[in-house]
Enzyme design. Sequence first.
Site, PDB file in Angstrom:
ATOM      1  N   CYS A   1      -1.574   2.594  12.391  1.00 25.95           N
ATOM      2  CA  CYS A   1      -2.984   2.944  12.184  1.00 25.95           C
ATOM      3  C   CYS A   1      -3.834   2.459  13.377  1.00 25.95           C
ATOM      4  O   CYS A   1      -3.684   2.994  14.465  1.00 25.95           O
ATOM      5  CB  CYS A   1      -3.465   2.409  10.838  1.00 25.95           C
ATOM      6  SG  CYS A   1      -4.834   3.368  10.205  1.00 25.95           S
TER       7      CYS A   1
ATOM      8  N   HIS B   1       0.193   3.576   6.924  1.00 23.15           N
ATOM      9  CA  HIS B   1       0.488   2.155   6.663  1.00 23.15           C
ATOM     10  C   HIS B   1       1.836   1.986   5.952  1.00 23.15           C
ATOM     11  O   HIS B   1       1.858   1.839   4.726  1.00 23.15           O
ATOM     12  CB  HIS B   1      -0.622   1.558   5.792  1.00 23.15           C
ATOM     13  CG  HIS B   1      -1.894   1.295   6.518  1.00 23.15           C
ATOM     14  ND1 HIS B   1      -2.215   0.073   7.055  1.00 23.15           N
ATOM     15  CD2 HIS B   1      -2.931   2.118   6.816  1.00 23.15           C
ATOM     16  CE1 HIS B   1      -3.400   0.144   7.643  1.00 23.15           C
ATOM     17  NE2 HIS B   1      -3.852   1.379   7.509  1.00 23.15           N
TER      18      HIS B   1
ATOM     19  N   GLU C   1       3.617  -0.551   5.766  1.00 24.11           N
ATOM     20  CA  GLU C   1       3.716  -1.904   5.181  1.00 24.11           C
ATOM     21  C   GLU C   1       3.090  -1.961   3.788  1.00 24.11           C
ATOM     22  O   GLU C   1       3.289  -2.938   3.078  1.00 24.11           O
ATOM     23  CB  GLU C   1       3.062  -2.930   6.131  1.00 24.11           C
ATOM     24  CG  GLU C   1       1.539  -2.984   6.134  1.00 24.11           C
ATOM     25  CD  GLU C   1       0.863  -1.806   6.850  1.00 24.11           C
ATOM     26  OE1 GLU C   1       1.566  -0.900   7.338  1.00 24.11           O
ATOM     27  OE2 GLU C   1      -0.378  -1.797   6.902  1.00 24.11           O
TER      28      GLU C   1
END
Length: 192
Positions: A81, A171, A173
Amino acid sequence: MLTIGVIAIQGAVSEHVAALEKVSSGLNCKIETIKKKGIVSHCDGLVIPGGESTTISRLLRFEGIDKELLDNEHIPMLGTCAGLIILSSYQDKDVEGLGLMNMQVKRNAFGRQAESFELSLEVTVFDSPFDAIFIRAPAIKQVGNGIDILASVEDYGVAAQQGNKLALAFHPELSDDLRFHKYFLQLLDSSS
Ligand code: GLN
């Protein structure tokens, strides 16, 4: 022993650390957060998390970490990002992309916060779709030599690789799917 540094100036840092700890468990690997200069050059891999690229860019310069990243451009890097923006050659009055990946990007390409969305994404290097979470995401609008687009949304690239550099507009994660973190770990293996 492998060391993976996570730039910990701002943004989704702990989630990346947790994901990297999971994918590297059982391997001889240390995850280290980076807030100051002096650590980057000891790392075998680096992650630049998402957050606010204006803040990350300013603090990278303030801390002198920007120069260290440029001086150590041989190290595998994952930018997610805002981290994708930092790896690119994006420039405006607040953000200085490092130009480590040969691509032109657009900030907030899908709109502001309200335009956060989740998408099942076809990725060229995976055999099944990846549920990607986009939050005020940037997008890749043009690429130069040496860049492979791994996934697209409409006319934009949202995942790209250039050698041992990986940039994702979303994202990974924030999801339970660790395939991109595993893929990044393989880039470390092939560089060492
Ligand atoms: N919109 C942010 C920026 O331009 C990036 C958002 C994110 O990293 N989730 O910096």
